[in-house]
Motif scaffolding. Structure first.
Motif, mmCIF file in Angstrom:
data_model
loop_
_atom_site.group_PDB
_atom_site.id
_atom_site.type_symbol
_atom_site.label_atom_id
_atom_site.label_comp_id
_atom_site.label_asym_id
_atom_site.label_seq_id
_atom_site.Cartn_x
_atom_site.Cartn_y
_atom_site.Cartn_z
ATOM 1 N N ILE A 44 40.873 -10.206 45.653
ATOM 2 C CA ILE A 44 40.083 -11.224 44.956
ATOM 3 C C ILE A 44 39.173 -12.007 45.900
ATOM 4 O O ILE A 44 38.263 -12.689 45.443
ATOM 5 C CB ILE A 44 40.980 -12.185 44.137
ATOM 6 N N PHE A 45 39.417 -11.896 47.213
ATOM 7 C CA PHE A 45 38.544 -12.567 48.183
ATOM 8 C C PHE A 45 38.763 -11.926 49.544
ATOM 9 O O PHE A 45 39.884 -11.574 49.897
ATOM 10 C CB PHE A 45 38.863 -14.067 48.260
ATOM 11 N N SER A 71 35.215 -23.389 50.559
ATOM 12 C CA SER A 71 34.235 -23.115 49.510
ATOM 13 C C SER A 71 34.981 -23.148 48.180
ATOM 14 O O SER A 71 36.204 -22.984 48.145
ATOM 15 C CB SER A 71 33.547 -21.759 49.702
ATOM 16 N N ASP A 72 34.250 -23.347 47.099
ATOM 17 C CA ASP A 72 34.872 -23.337 45.778
ATOM 18 C C ASP A 72 35.478 -21.974 45.475
ATOM 19 O O ASP A 72 36.552 -21.884 44.880
ATOM 20 C CB ASP A 72 33.854 -23.712 44.697
ATOM 21 N N GLU A 73 34.788 -20.894 45.888
ATOM 22 C CA GLU A 73 35.278 -19.543 45.635
ATOM 23 C C GLU A 73 36.584 -19.287 46.383
ATOM 24 O O GLU A 73 37.518 -18.689 45.842
ATOM 25 C CB GLU A 73 34.227 -18.495 46.041
ATOM 26 N N LEU A 74 36.654 -19.733 47.638
ATOM 27 C CA LEU A 74 37.882 -19.565 48.412
ATOM 28 C C LEU A 74 39.021 -20.357 47.778
ATOM 29 O O LEU A 74 40.133 -19.849 47.630
ATOM 30 C CB LEU A 74 37.686 -19.998 49.867
ATOM 31 N N THR A 75 38.756 -21.582 47.390
ATOM 32 C CA THR A 75 39.781 -22.411 46.761
ATOM 33 C C THR A 75 40.324 -21.736 45.513
ATOM 34 O O THR A 75 41.545 -21.646 45.326
ATOM 35 C CB THR A 75 39.212 -23.801 46.406
ATOM 36 N N GLU A 76 39.453 -21.231 44.665
ATOM 37 C CA GLU A 76 39.873 -20.547 43.443
ATOM 38 C C GLU A 76 40.698 -19.309 43.770
ATOM 39 O O GLU A 76 41.724 -19.043 43.145
ATOM 40 C CB GLU A 76 38.658 -20.176 42.587
ATOM 41 N N ALA A 77 40.255 -18.534 44.755
ATOM 42 C CA ALA A 77 40.980 -17.321 45.137
ATOM 43 C C ALA A 77 42.367 -17.651 45.695
ATOM 44 O O ALA A 77 43.345 -16.965 45.372
ATOM 45 C CB ALA A 77 40.167 -16.528 46.158
ATOM 46 N N GLN A 80 44.795 -18.322 42.996
ATOM 47 C CA GLN A 80 45.187 -17.125 42.244
ATOM 48 C C GLN A 80 46.027 -16.150 43.067
ATOM 49 O O GLN A 80 46.771 -15.344 42.510
ATOM 50 C CB GLN A 80 43.946 -16.373 41.765
#
Length: 125
Positions: A44-45, A71-77, A80
């Protein structure tokens, strides 16, 4: 720019320098979650820099991976992810063992246990 961002950049540079001297596999850290197919993971990342390879912690008796990137993407990943992969090694993580950057503690800290797929599925094999 806040001082914590400048410090994080310096830490990231140090992590990257260590990876150049002591490379691990292809140099990527993968955040994973179970796929819909049994016995497989979905990436996912992917981080190609700004992270410190797993270091065994005698105190906690598990591995610590640090990430000097936000980053927002890293935080979300990270929210999850159930596992991380470094080279061919997979580590399982629990969200209670993930510490996000805050205050003077400027890196993500992920405490993980080495994942052994054979022991994970021992009860059903």
């Amino acid at each position: 720019m806040p001082a914590s961002d400048e410090i994080r950049k310096g830490v990231a540079m140090a992590f990257n320098a260590l990876q150049e001297v002591f490379p691990i596999g292809n140099g990527n850290l993968y955040l994973l979650k179970p796929s819909t197919t049994l016995n497989e993971f979905e990436t996912i990342f992917t981080l190609s820099n700004n992270w410190l390879p797993p270091v065994y912690s005698e105190f906690r008796q598990n591995y610590l991976v640090e990430i000097a990137f936000i980053s927002d993407e890293l935080t979300e990943a990270i929210l999850q992810a159930t596992h991380i992969k470094v080279d061919t090694d997979i580590y399982s993580i629990r969200q209670s063992d993930v510490k996000k950057p805050q205050g003077f503690d400027i890196t993500w800290k992920i405490f993980a246990e080495k994942f052994d797929s054979k022991s994970a599925f021992k009860g059903i094999l």
